[in-house]
Design a protein around this motif. Structure first.
Motif, PDB file in Angstrom:
ATOM      1  N   VAL A  67       0.903  -1.230   0.133  1.00 33.22           N
ATOM      2  CA  VAL A  67      -0.009   0.046  -0.008  1.00 33.22           C
ATOM      3  C   VAL A  67       0.923   1.277  -0.010  1.00 33.22           C
ATOM      4  CG1 VAL A  67      -1.822   1.284   1.209  1.00 33.22           C
ATOM      5  CG2 VAL A  67      -1.877  -1.197   1.316  1.00 33.22           C
ATOM      6  N   TYR A  68       0.671   2.173  -0.962  1.00 33.98           N
ATOM      7  CA  TYR A  68       1.479   3.239  -0.962  1.00 33.98           C
ATOM      8  C   TYR A  68       0.615   4.844  -0.844  1.00 33.98           C
ATOM      9  CZ  TYR A  68       0.287   2.854  -6.083  1.00 33.98           C
ATOM     10  OH  TYR A  68      -0.557   2.333  -7.183  1.00 33.98           O
ATOM     11  N   VAL A  93       2.831   0.219   3.877  1.00 29.05           N
ATOM     12  CA  VAL A  93       2.978  -1.215   4.288  1.00 29.05           C
ATOM     13  C   VAL A  93       3.156  -2.284   3.297  1.00 29.05           C
ATOM     14  CG1 VAL A  93       1.453  -0.687   6.446  1.00 29.05           C
ATOM     15  CG2 VAL A  93       0.371  -1.441   4.611  1.00 29.05           C
ATOM     16  N   LYS A  94       3.675  -3.524   3.635  1.00 30.26           N
ATOM     17  CA  LYS A  94       3.685  -4.547   2.815  1.00 30.26           C
ATOM     18  C   LYS A  94       2.886  -5.836   3.443  1.00 30.26           C
ATOM     19  CE  LYS A  94       8.143  -6.350   3.997  1.00 30.26           C
ATOM     20  NZ  LYS A  94       9.311  -7.082   3.443  1.00 30.26           N
ATOM     21  N   TYR A  95       2.238  -6.581   2.597  1.00 27.94           N
ATOM     22  CA  TYR A  95       1.621  -7.671   3.183  1.00 27.94           C
ATOM     23  C   TYR A  95       1.486  -8.960   2.152  1.00 27.94           C
ATOM     24  CZ  TYR A  95      -2.360  -6.002   0.227  1.00 27.94           C
ATOM     25  OH  TYR A  95      -3.044  -5.669  -0.675  1.00 27.94           O
ATOM     26  N   SER A  96       1.410 -10.134   2.560  1.00 28.42           N
ATOM     27  CA  SER A  96       1.394 -11.188   1.969  1.00 28.42           C
ATOM     28  C   SER A  96       0.158 -12.236   2.094  1.00 28.42           C
ATOM     29  CB  SER A  96       2.870 -11.932   2.510  1.00 28.42           C
ATOM     30  OG  SER A  96       2.788 -12.278   3.749  1.00 28.42           O
ATOM     31  N   SER A 106      -4.104 -10.774   1.727  1.00 33.86           N
ATOM     32  CA  SER A 106      -5.087 -10.098   2.401  1.00 33.86           C
ATOM     33  C   SER A 106      -4.431  -8.991   3.527  1.00 33.86           C
ATOM     34  CB  SER A 106      -6.165 -10.667   3.282  1.00 33.86           C
ATOM     35  OG  SER A 106      -5.523 -11.645   4.209  1.00 33.86           O
ATOM     36  N   LEU A 107      -4.918  -7.721   3.717  1.00 35.11           N
ATOM     37  CA  LEU A 107      -4.467  -6.844   4.672  1.00 35.11           C
ATOM     38  C   LEU A 107      -4.885  -7.003   5.748  1.00 35.11           C
ATOM     39  CD1 LEU A 107      -2.475  -4.386   4.704  1.00 35.11           C
ATOM     40  CD2 LEU A 107      -4.380  -2.960   4.104  1.00 35.11           C
ATOM     41  N   GLY A 191      -8.651  -3.605   8.227  1.00 39.66           N
ATOM     42  CA  GLY A 191     -10.009  -3.828   8.637  1.00 39.66           C
ATOM     43  C   GLY A 191     -11.037  -2.444   9.114  1.00 39.66           C
ATOM     44  N   ASP A 192     -11.560  -2.582  10.239  1.00 33.56           N
ATOM     45  CA  ASP A 192     -12.335  -1.299  10.624  1.00 33.56           C
ATOM     46  C   ASP A 192     -11.511  -0.505  11.662  1.00 33.56           C
ATOM     47  OD1 ASP A 192     -14.514  -2.317   9.225  1.00 33.56           O
ATOM     48  OD2 ASP A 192     -15.121  -3.773  10.968  1.00 33.56           O
ATOM     49  N   ASP A 193     -10.135  -0.823  11.635  1.00 38.02           N
ATOM     50  CA  ASP A 193      -9.285   0.199  12.737  1.00 38.02           C
ATOM     51  C   ASP A 193      -8.496   1.094  11.857  1.00 38.02           C
ATOM     52  OD1 ASP A 193     -10.327  -1.061  14.789  1.00 38.02           O
ATOM     53  OD2 ASP A 193      -9.365  -2.825  14.660  1.00 38.02           O
ATOM     54  N   ASP A 194      -8.218   2.183  12.487  1.00 34.88           N
ATOM     55  CA  ASP A 194      -7.407   3.190  12.199  1.00 34.88           C
ATOM     56  C   ASP A 194      -5.940   3.139  12.477  1.00 34.88           C
ATOM     57  OD1 ASP A 194      -9.515   4.348  10.389  1.00 34.88           O
ATOM     58  OD2 ASP A 194     -10.109   5.614  12.300  1.00 34.88           O
TER      59      ASP A 194
END
Length: 207
Positions: A67-68, A93-96, A106-107, A191-194
């Motif tokens: 995500v950028y 962030v990066k995710y796998s 999925s993030l 998700g639903d969190d900041d």
């Protein structure tokens, strides 16, 4: 065609634009929601340290998802497909797929990682914030327009490379409560969190 990027540029295959709102409303072409995330296709060799000339290691590898920033990157079209060229500093962030190659990435807080000297902070959204030690951390003037600037550290990056080629130590760890500069960092929703992604240099204190 073949793209040979240089320095710390990364070629990203962009996620498809969202064609309808969360409420199911179909969007026109001009109103489609552009996602600033995608899959890493290839990376440049990295940029050189200004003092030693050593190359900064690239924080991502082909196949990872990132995500950028909303306004980062340059859009290009290759063989009819849309891509973005971003710098490694643009990555939030990066995710796998959490180690399971059969699953789609999925993030989530389990799969997400931060890069370089970045810190992922779960932010508080109350107008008046208090640390676990009782310290009130409200912003001057009590303006409700200011972005949250306190929270709990959720993820810590490996650190920024120094002139010697070694990683500089990070001054916080998971679980620390921190106060960072007002308006610093970039907001990310998982998700639903900041959350906010901030640089280590932007963190003022920990509690």
């Amino acid at each position: 065609g073949i793209v040979k990027h240089v320095n710390n540029f990364i070629l990203i295959q962009k996620e498809k634009e969202q064609s309808q709102s969360d409420g199911g409303i179909l969007l026109s072409n001009s109103a489609k929601i552009k996602k600033t995330e995608g899959k890493v296709i290839s990376t440049g060799p990295g940029k050189a340290h200004p003092d030693s000339g050593k190359l900064f290691p690239m924080p991502v590898s082909p196949g990872e998802n990132v995500v950028y920033g909303k306004y980062d990157g340059t859009e290009i079209t290759i063989d009819g497909n849309k891509f973005s060229l971003i710098r490694d500093d643009d990555i939030l962030v990066k995710y796998s797929a959490n180690g399971n190659e059969s699953e789609s990435p999925s993030l989530t807080t389990e799969t997400v990682e931060v890069v370089n000297d970045c810190v992922l902070v779960s932010v508080r959204t109350k107008e008046e914030e208090t640390s676990s030690s009782g310290l009130i951390l409200s912003a001057p003037g009590g303006s409700d327009k200011k972005r949250p600037s306190t929270g709990t550290v959720v993820k810590v990056g490996p650190g920024r490379m120094g002139a010697s080629g070694e990683l500089l130590p990070m001054g916080v760890e998971v679980g620390d409560e921190v106060k960072f500069l007002d308006f610093a960092g970039n907001e990310v929703q998982i998700g639903d969190d900041d959350y906010s992604v901030v640089k280590m240099s932007e963190i003022l204190a920990k509690f």
